[in-house]
Design a protein around this motif. Structure first.
Motif, PDB file in Angstrom:
ATOM      1  N   SER A  38      37.151 -36.834  81.158  1.00 61.96           N
ATOM      2  CA  SER A  38      36.665 -35.449  81.194  1.00 61.96           C
ATOM      3  C   SER A  38      37.196 -34.648  80.016  1.00 61.96           C
ATOM      4  O   SER A  38      36.470 -33.848  79.414  1.00 61.96           O
ATOM      5  CB  SER A  38      37.078 -34.783  82.512  1.00 61.96           C
ATOM      6  N   ILE A  39      38.455 -34.865  79.665  1.00 60.07           N
ATOM      7  CA  ILE A  39      39.037 -34.148  78.524  1.00 60.07           C
ATOM      8  C   ILE A  39      38.346 -34.559  77.231  1.00 60.07           C
ATOM      9  O   ILE A  39      38.029 -33.717  76.380  1.00 60.07           O
ATOM     10  CB  ILE A  39      40.550 -34.407  78.446  1.00 60.07           C
ATOM     11  N   PHE A  40      38.097 -35.853  77.065  1.00 59.74           N
ATOM     12  CA  PHE A  40      37.412 -36.313  75.855  1.00 59.74           C
ATOM     13  C   PHE A  40      35.999 -35.745  75.775  1.00 59.74           C
ATOM     14  O   PHE A  40      35.529 -35.372  74.691  1.00 59.74           O
ATOM     15  CB  PHE A  40      37.373 -37.835  75.818  1.00 59.74           C
ATOM     16  N   LEU A  41      35.308 -35.668  76.912  1.00 58.98           N
ATOM     17  CA  LEU A  41      33.967 -35.087  76.919  1.00 58.98           C
ATOM     18  C   LEU A  41      34.006 -33.609  76.548  1.00 58.98           C
ATOM     19  O   LEU A  41      33.127 -33.112  75.830  1.00 58.98           O
ATOM     20  CB  LEU A  41      33.317 -35.277  78.296  1.00 58.98           C
ATOM     21  N   LEU A  42      35.027 -32.905  77.032  1.00 60.70           N
ATOM     22  CA  LEU A  42      35.190 -31.502  76.646  1.00 60.70           C
ATOM     23  C   LEU A  42      35.422 -31.377  75.137  1.00 60.70           C
ATOM     24  O   LEU A  42      34.919 -30.456  74.499  1.00 60.70           O
ATOM     25  CB  LEU A  42      36.361 -30.874  77.404  1.00 60.70           C
ATOM     26  N   GLY A  43      36.193 -32.307  74.583  1.00 60.48           N
ATOM     27  CA  GLY A  43      36.435 -32.282  73.147  1.00 60.48           C
ATOM     28  C   GLY A  43      35.163 -32.502  72.342  1.00 60.48           C
ATOM     29  O   GLY A  43      34.923 -31.819  71.338  1.00 60.48           O
ATOM     30  N   ILE A  44      34.333 -33.437  72.781  1.00 54.53           N
ATOM     31  CA  ILE A  44      33.060 -33.687  72.095  1.00 54.53           C
ATOM     32  C   ILE A  44      32.152 -32.466  72.204  1.00 54.53           C
ATOM     33  O   ILE A  44      31.500 -32.062  71.230  1.00 54.53           O
ATOM     34  CB  ILE A  44      32.387 -34.936  72.685  1.00 54.53           C
ATOM     35  N   LEU A  45      32.102 -31.860  73.397  1.00 57.02           N
ATOM     36  CA  LEU A  45      31.277 -30.671  73.595  1.00 57.02           C
ATOM     37  C   LEU A  45      31.757 -29.518  72.717  1.00 57.02           C
ATOM     38  O   LEU A  45      30.943 -28.807  72.103  1.00 57.02           O
ATOM     39  CB  LEU A  45      31.309 -30.266  75.067  1.00 57.02           C
ATOM     40  N   ALA A  46      33.075 -29.319  72.651  1.00 59.94           N
ATOM     41  CA  ALA A  46      33.627 -28.234  71.838  1.00 59.94           C
ATOM     42  C   ALA A  46      33.303 -28.444  70.353  1.00 59.94           C
ATOM     43  O   ALA A  46      32.932 -27.484  69.654  1.00 59.94           O
ATOM     44  CB  ALA A  46      35.140 -28.142  72.048  1.00 59.94           C
ATOM     45  N   LEU A  47      33.416 -29.662  69.876  1.00 58.57           N
ATOM     46  CA  LEU A  47      33.121 -29.943  68.472  1.00 58.57           C
ATOM     47  C   LEU A  47      31.643 -29.723  68.177  1.00 58.57           C
ATOM     48  O   LEU A  47      31.285 -29.162  67.131  1.00 58.57           O
ATOM     49  CB  LEU A  47      33.527 -31.378  68.139  1.00 58.57           C
ATOM     50  N   TYR A  48      30.785 -30.136  69.108  1.00 61.60           N
ATOM     51  CA  TYR A  48      29.338 -29.949  68.909  1.00 61.60           C
ATOM     52  C   TYR A  48      28.981 -28.465  68.852  1.00 61.60           C
ATOM     53  O   TYR A  48      28.237 -28.023  67.965  1.00 61.60           O
ATOM     54  CB  TYR A  48      28.565 -30.635  70.035  1.00 61.60           C
ATOM     55  N   ILE A  49      29.516 -27.686  69.799  1.00 58.19           N
ATOM     56  CA  ILE A  49      29.217 -26.250  69.827  1.00 58.19           C
ATOM     57  C   ILE A  49      29.719 -25.581  68.557  1.00 58.19           C
ATOM     58  O   ILE A  49      29.037 -24.728  67.972  1.00 58.19           O
ATOM     59  CB  ILE A  49      29.832 -25.594  71.073  1.00 58.19           C
ATOM     60  N   PHE A  50      30.919 -25.954  68.118  1.00 55.84           N
ATOM     61  CA  PHE A  50      31.472 -25.337  66.914  1.00 55.84           C
ATOM     62  C   PHE A  50      30.589 -25.612  65.702  1.00 55.84           C
ATOM     63  O   PHE A  50      30.248 -24.679  64.950  1.00 55.84           O
ATOM     64  CB  PHE A  50      32.885 -25.852  66.657  1.00 55.84           C
ATOM     65  N   LEU A  51      30.214 -26.859  65.496  1.00 58.40           N
ATOM     66  CA  LEU A  51      29.406 -27.195  64.324  1.00 58.40           C
ATOM     67  C   LEU A  51      28.026 -26.551  64.394  1.00 58.40           C
ATOM     68  O   LEU A  51      27.524 -26.008  63.396  1.00 58.40           O
ATOM     69  CB  LEU A  51      29.281 -28.718  64.202  1.00 58.40           C
ATOM     70  N   GLU A  52      27.410 -26.584  65.578  1.00 56.03           N
ATOM     71  CA  GLU A  52      26.072 -26.003  65.726  1.00 56.03           C
ATOM     72  C   GLU A  52      26.095 -24.504  65.494  1.00 56.03           C
ATOM     73  O   GLU A  52      25.266 -23.949  64.763  1.00 56.03           O
ATOM     74  CB  GLU A  52      25.536 -26.334  67.126  1.00 56.03           C
ATOM     75  N   ARG A  53      27.083 -23.813  66.081  1.00 54.16           N
ATOM     76  CA  ARG A  53      27.180 -22.361  65.925  1.00 54.16           C
ATOM     77  C   ARG A  53      27.591 -21.975  64.503  1.00 54.16           C
ATOM     78  O   ARG A  53      27.120 -20.974  63.964  1.00 54.16           O
ATOM     79  CB  ARG A  53      28.197 -21.786  66.914  1.00 54.16           C
ATOM     80  N   TYR A  54      28.477 -22.761  63.920  1.00 59.77           N
ATOM     81  CA  TYR A  54      28.964 -22.443  62.576  1.00 59.77           C
ATOM     82  C   TYR A  54      27.814 -22.436  61.576  1.00 59.77           C
ATOM     83  O   TYR A  54      27.671 -21.491  60.783  1.00 59.77           O
ATOM     84  CB  TYR A  54      30.037 -23.447  62.156  1.00 59.77           C
ATOM     85  N   PHE A  55      26.980 -23.469  61.608  1.00 58.17           N
ATOM     86  CA  PHE A  55      25.874 -23.539  60.655  1.00 58.17           C
ATOM     87  C   PHE A  55      24.767 -22.551  61.018  1.00 58.17           C
ATOM     88  O   PHE A  55      24.068 -22.052  60.131  1.00 58.17           O
ATOM     89  CB  PHE A  55      25.334 -24.968  60.584  1.00 58.17           C
ATOM     90  N   PHE A  56      24.604 -22.247  62.312  1.00 55.71           N
ATOM     91  CA  PHE A  56      23.625 -21.240  62.709  1.00 55.71           C
ATOM     92  C   PHE A  56      24.029 -19.869  62.174  1.00 55.71           C
ATOM     93  O   PHE A  56      23.206 -19.127  61.618  1.00 55.71           O
ATOM     94  CB  PHE A  56      23.505 -21.196  64.231  1.00 55.71           C
ATOM     95  N   ILE A  57      25.301 -19.514  62.342  1.00 59.67           N
ATOM     96  CA  ILE A  57      25.799 -18.224  61.848  1.00 59.67           C
ATOM     97  C   ILE A  57      25.760 -18.187  60.322  1.00 59.67           C
ATOM     98  O   ILE A  57      25.461 -17.151  59.725  1.00 59.67           O
ATOM     99  CB  ILE A  57      27.213 -17.966  62.376  1.00 59.67           C
ATOM    100  N   LYS A  58      26.045 -19.317  59.704  1.00 58.80           N
ATOM    101  CA  LYS A  58      25.998 -19.369  58.241  1.00 58.80           C
ATOM    102  C   LYS A  58      24.587 -19.123  57.735  1.00 58.80           C
ATOM    103  O   LYS A  58      24.385 -18.402  56.744  1.00 58.80           O
ATOM    104  CB  LYS A  58      26.515 -20.727  57.759  1.00 58.80           C
ATOM    105  N   ARG A  59      23.586 -19.703  58.414  1.00 62.87           N
ATOM    106  CA  ARG A  59      22.197 -19.461  58.012  1.00 62.87           C
ATOM    107  C   ARG A  59      21.819 -17.998  58.242  1.00 62.87           C
ATOM    108  O   ARG A  59      21.116 -17.392  57.417  1.00 62.87           O
ATOM    109  CB  ARG A  59      21.248 -20.373  58.792  1.00 62.87           C
ATOM    110  N   ALA A  60      22.269 -17.442  59.367  1.00 63.92           N
ATOM    111  CA  ALA A  60      21.953 -16.036  59.660  1.00 63.92           C
ATOM    112  C   ALA A  60      22.636 -15.091  58.678  1.00 63.92           C
ATOM    113  O   ALA A  60      22.156 -13.973  58.459  1.00 63.92           O
ATOM    114  CB  ALA A  60      22.373 -15.701  61.089  1.00 63.92           C
ATOM    115  N   SER A  61      23.753 -15.514  58.100  1.00 59.06           N
ATOM    116  CA  SER A  61      24.494 -14.663  57.165  1.00 59.06           C
ATOM    117  C   SER A  61      23.942 -14.737  55.743  1.00 59.06           C
ATOM    118  O   SER A  61      24.391 -13.978  54.878  1.00 59.06           O
ATOM    119  CB  SER A  61      25.974 -15.060  57.152  1.00 59.06           C
TER     120      SER A  61
END
Length: 226
Positions: A38-61
Protein backbone atom coordinates in the motif's frame (compact mmCIF):
# COMPACT_ATOMS: atom_id res chain seq x y z
CA UNK A 1 61.10 -37.52 21.82
CA UNK A 2 58.66 -35.46 23.74
CA UNK A 3 54.99 -36.23 23.62
CA UNK A 4 53.20 -33.19 22.21
CA UNK A 5 49.68 -32.40 23.24
CA UNK A 6 47.56 -31.51 20.22
CA UNK A 7 46.34 -27.92 20.23
CA UNK A 8 42.55 -27.79 20.35
CA UNK A 9 41.00 -26.17 17.32
CA UNK A 10 38.60 -23.42 18.29
CA UNK A 11 35.89 -22.66 15.77
CA UNK A 12 35.79 -18.90 15.57
CA UNK A 13 33.44 -18.83 12.60
CA UNK A 14 30.23 -17.01 13.41
CA UNK A 15 27.10 -17.35 11.41
CA UNK A 16 26.51 -14.27 9.33
CA UNK A 17 23.23 -13.29 7.82
CA UNK A 18 23.46 -11.91 4.29
CA UNK A 19 21.69 -8.56 3.93
CA UNK A 20 18.56 -9.00 1.85
CA UNK A 21 16.52 -5.92 1.02
CA UNK A 22 13.67 -8.07 -0.23
CA UNK A 23 13.56 -9.98 3.05
CA UNK A 24 13.54 -6.75 5.05
CA UNK A 25 10.80 -5.16 2.96
CA UNK A 26 8.56 -8.18 2.58
CA UNK A 27 9.44 -10.29 5.59
CA UNK A 28 6.73 -8.91 7.83
CA UNK A 29 4.10 -11.51 7.13
CA UNK A 30 0.79 -11.19 5.34
CA UNK A 31 -0.38 -8.00 7.07
CA UNK A 32 3.04 -6.37 6.84
CA UNK A 33 3.26 -7.13 3.12
CA UNK A 34 -0.17 -5.60 2.50
CA UNK A 35 0.87 -2.43 4.33
CA UNK A 36 4.19 -2.30 2.47
CA UNK A 37 2.50 -2.72 -0.92
CA UNK A 38 0.00 0.00 0.00
CA UNK A 39 2.84 2.40 0.80
CA UNK A 40 4.55 1.67 -2.52
CA UNK A 41 1.27 2.24 -4.37
CA UNK A 42 0.87 5.57 -2.59
CA UNK A 43 4.39 6.48 -3.69
CA UNK A 44 3.62 5.67 -7.33
CA UNK A 45 0.37 7.65 -7.14
CA UNK A 46 2.13 10.65 -5.56
CA UNK A 47 4.84 10.65 -8.24
CA UNK A 48 2.25 10.40 -11.03
CA UNK A 49 0.17 13.28 -9.64
CA UNK A 50 3.25 15.44 -9.17
CA UNK A 51 4.53 14.94 -12.72
CA UNK A 52 1.08 15.33 -14.30
CA UNK A 53 0.27 18.49 -12.34
CA UNK A 54 3.74 19.96 -12.75
CA UNK A 55 3.65 19.83 -16.55
CA UNK A 56 -0.01 20.92 -16.62
CA UNK A 57 0.80 24.02 -14.55
CA UNK A 58 3.89 24.64 -16.64
CA UNK A 59 1.80 24.62 -19.82
CA UNK A 60 -0.78 26.92 -18.22
CA UNK A 61 2.01 29.30 -17.17
CA UNK A 62 3.33 29.64 -20.72
CA UNK A 63 3.11 33.27 -21.71
CA UNK A 64 1.86 34.53 -25.06
CA UNK A 65 3.93 37.50 -26.23
CA UNK A 66 1.98 40.78 -26.32
CA UNK A 67 -1.27 39.03 -25.39
CA UNK A 68 -2.68 41.76 -23.18
CA UNK A 69 -1.41 44.53 -25.46
CA UNK A 70 -3.24 42.96 -28.41
CA UNK A 71 -6.44 42.68 -26.36
CA UNK A 72 -6.19 46.33 -25.39
CA UNK A 73 -5.73 47.33 -29.04
CA UNK A 74 -8.76 45.30 -30.12
CA UNK A 75 -10.92 46.81 -27.37
CA UNK A 76 -9.85 50.37 -28.12
CA UNK A 77 -10.57 49.80 -31.80
CA UNK A 78 -13.98 48.34 -30.98
CA UNK A 79 -13.08 44.91 -32.42
CA UNK A 80 -14.67 42.89 -29.61
CA UNK A 81 -15.49 39.86 -31.78
CA UNK A 82 -11.92 39.77 -33.05
CA UNK A 83 -10.64 39.94 -29.47
CA UNK A 84 -12.90 37.04 -28.43
CA UNK A 85 -11.73 34.94 -31.38
CA UNK A 86 -8.14 35.78 -30.48
CA UNK A 87 -8.67 34.57 -26.90
CA UNK A 88 -10.13 31.29 -28.19
CA UNK A 89 -6.89 30.55 -30.03
CA UNK A 90 -4.88 30.73 -26.80
CA UNK A 91 -5.01 27.88 -24.31
CA UNK A 92 -4.38 29.66 -21.02
CA UNK A 93 -6.43 30.50 -17.92
CA UNK A 94 -6.18 34.28 -18.35
CA UNK A 95 -7.28 34.03 -21.99
CA UNK A 96 -10.43 32.16 -21.01
CA UNK A 97 -11.15 34.62 -18.19
CA UNK A 98 -10.68 37.64 -20.44
CA UNK A 99 -12.84 35.97 -23.07
CA UNK A 100 -15.67 35.83 -20.52
CA UNK A 101 -15.17 39.51 -19.80
CA UNK A 102 -15.12 40.44 -23.47
CA UNK A 103 -18.37 38.58 -24.08
CA UNK A 104 -20.08 40.84 -21.52
CA UNK A 105 -18.78 44.19 -22.68
CA UNK A 106 -21.67 46.65 -22.64
CA UNK A 107 -22.92 45.48 -19.28
CA UNK A 108 -21.96 47.06 -15.93
CA UNK A 109 -18.36 46.58 -14.98
CA UNK A 110 -19.49 44.62 -11.90
CA UNK A 111 -21.14 42.01 -14.15
CA UNK A 112 -17.98 41.72 -16.22
CA UNK A 113 -15.85 41.33 -13.08
CA UNK A 114 -18.17 38.70 -11.58
CA UNK A 115 -18.17 36.67 -14.79
CA UNK A 116 -14.39 36.71 -14.87
CA UNK A 117 -14.16 35.78 -11.20
CA UNK A 118 -16.47 32.81 -11.73
CA UNK A 119 -14.34 31.63 -14.63
CA UNK A 120 -11.26 32.19 -12.48
CA UNK A 121 -12.62 29.87 -9.81
CA UNK A 122 -13.05 27.18 -12.45
CA UNK A 123 -9.50 27.71 -13.67
CA UNK A 124 -8.06 27.51 -10.15
CA UNK A 125 -9.97 24.29 -9.51
CA UNK A 126 -8.44 22.84 -12.67
CA UNK A 127 -4.97 23.85 -11.51
CA UNK A 128 -5.50 22.36 -8.04
CA UNK A 129 -6.95 19.09 -9.31
CA UNK A 130 -5.75 16.07 -7.29
CA UNK A 131 -3.55 18.19 -5.02
CA UNK A 132 -5.66 17.07 -2.07
CA UNK A 133 -4.86 13.47 -2.96
CA UNK A 134 -1.15 14.29 -3.03
CA UNK A 135 -1.43 15.97 0.38
CA UNK A 136 -3.26 12.92 1.74
CA UNK A 137 -0.59 10.59 0.36
CA UNK A 138 2.17 12.61 2.05
CA UNK A 139 0.45 12.12 5.40
CA UNK A 140 -0.95 8.63 4.91
CA UNK A 141 2.33 6.97 3.89
CA UNK A 142 4.14 7.62 7.22
CA UNK A 143 1.00 6.70 9.16
CA UNK A 144 0.77 3.40 7.32
CA UNK A 145 4.46 2.87 8.06
CA UNK A 146 3.88 3.41 11.78
CA UNK A 147 0.91 1.06 11.63
CA UNK A 148 3.06 -1.61 10.02
CA UNK A 149 5.72 -1.17 12.69
CA UNK A 150 3.21 -1.48 15.53
CA UNK A 151 1.63 -4.57 13.98
CA UNK A 152 5.05 -6.08 13.34
CA UNK A 153 6.18 -5.45 16.90
CA UNK A 154 3.03 -7.01 18.28
CA UNK A 155 3.56 -10.10 16.13
CA UNK A 156 7.26 -10.29 17.06
CA UNK A 157 6.60 -10.15 20.79
CA UNK A 158 3.76 -12.61 20.41
CA UNK A 159 6.17 -15.08 18.83
CA UNK A 160 8.67 -14.44 21.60
CA UNK A 161 6.04 -15.08 24.24
CA UNK A 162 5.49 -18.55 22.80
CA UNK A 163 9.19 -19.45 23.00
CA UNK A 164 10.07 -21.71 25.91
CA UNK A 165 13.36 -21.06 27.65
CA UNK A 166 15.84 -18.31 26.83
CA UNK A 167 14.92 -15.94 24.04
CA UNK A 168 17.51 -15.62 21.31
CA UNK A 169 18.59 -12.00 20.68
CA UNK A 170 18.67 -12.87 16.99
CA UNK A 171 14.98 -13.71 17.04
CA UNK A 172 14.17 -10.44 18.78
CA UNK A 173 16.37 -8.35 16.46
CA UNK A 174 15.02 -9.89 13.26
CA UNK A 175 11.46 -9.18 14.33
CA UNK A 176 12.26 -5.57 15.21
CA UNK A 177 14.15 -4.60 12.03
CA UNK A 178 11.52 -6.25 9.88
CA UNK A 179 8.78 -4.33 11.66
CA UNK A 180 10.58 -0.98 11.43
CA UNK A 181 11.11 -1.35 7.69
CA UNK A 182 7.54 -0.15 7.07
CA UNK A 183 8.22 3.07 8.98
CA UNK A 184 11.36 3.72 6.94
CA UNK A 185 9.55 3.12 3.65
CA UNK A 186 6.59 5.23 4.80
CA UNK A 187 8.88 8.16 5.54
CA UNK A 188 10.76 7.56 2.29
CA UNK A 189 7.47 8.01 0.42
CA UNK A 190 5.85 10.64 2.64
CA UNK A 191 8.70 13.17 2.79
CA UNK A 192 9.10 13.59 -1.01
CA UNK A 193 5.31 13.65 -1.42
CA UNK A 194 5.16 16.50 1.11
CA UNK A 195 7.75 18.49 -0.86
CA UNK A 196 5.95 17.66 -4.13
CA UNK A 197 2.73 19.08 -2.72
CA UNK A 198 4.35 22.31 -1.56
CA UNK A 199 6.13 22.78 -4.88
CA UNK A 200 2.85 22.50 -6.77
CA UNK A 201 1.00 24.79 -4.36
CA UNK A 202 3.73 27.41 -4.76
CA UNK A 203 3.54 27.18 -8.55
CA UNK A 204 -0.26 27.49 -8.49
CA UNK A 205 -0.12 30.53 -6.21
CA UNK A 206 2.46 32.18 -8.47
CA UNK A 207 0.32 31.51 -11.55
CA UNK A 208 -2.85 32.78 -9.87
CA UNK A 209 -1.08 36.01 -8.95
CA UNK A 210 0.03 36.48 -12.56
CA UNK A 211 -3.49 35.82 -13.83
CA UNK A 212 -4.98 38.27 -11.35
CA UNK A 213 -2.53 40.94 -12.51
CA UNK A 214 -3.58 40.46 -16.14
CA UNK A 215 -7.25 40.51 -15.21
CA UNK A 216 -6.84 43.76 -13.28
CA UNK A 217 -5.03 45.32 -16.23
CA UNK A 218 -7.87 44.26 -18.52
CA UNK A 219 -10.50 45.75 -16.19
CA UNK A 220 -8.49 48.96 -16.00
CA UNK A 221 -8.56 49.07 -19.80
CA UNK A 222 -12.34 48.83 -19.80
CA UNK A 223 -12.55 51.62 -17.22
CA UNK A 224 -10.25 53.90 -19.21
CA UNK A 225 -12.18 56.36 -21.38
CA UNK A 226 -11.53 55.92 -25.07
Amino acid sequence: MFLQTPTPIINTTTETHVFSLWEILFGGGFIGNIIMISIFLLGILALYIFLERYFFIKRASKQTPNFLENIKDFVQEGKITTAIDYCKTIDSPEARMIEKGLARIGRPISDISNAMQNQGQLEVSKLEKNLNILASASGAAPMLGFLGTVVGMIMAFFEISNVTGAVSPKLLASGIYTAMATTAVGLFVGIPAYFFYNILVTNVDRLVLKIQTHVNDFLDTLNTPL
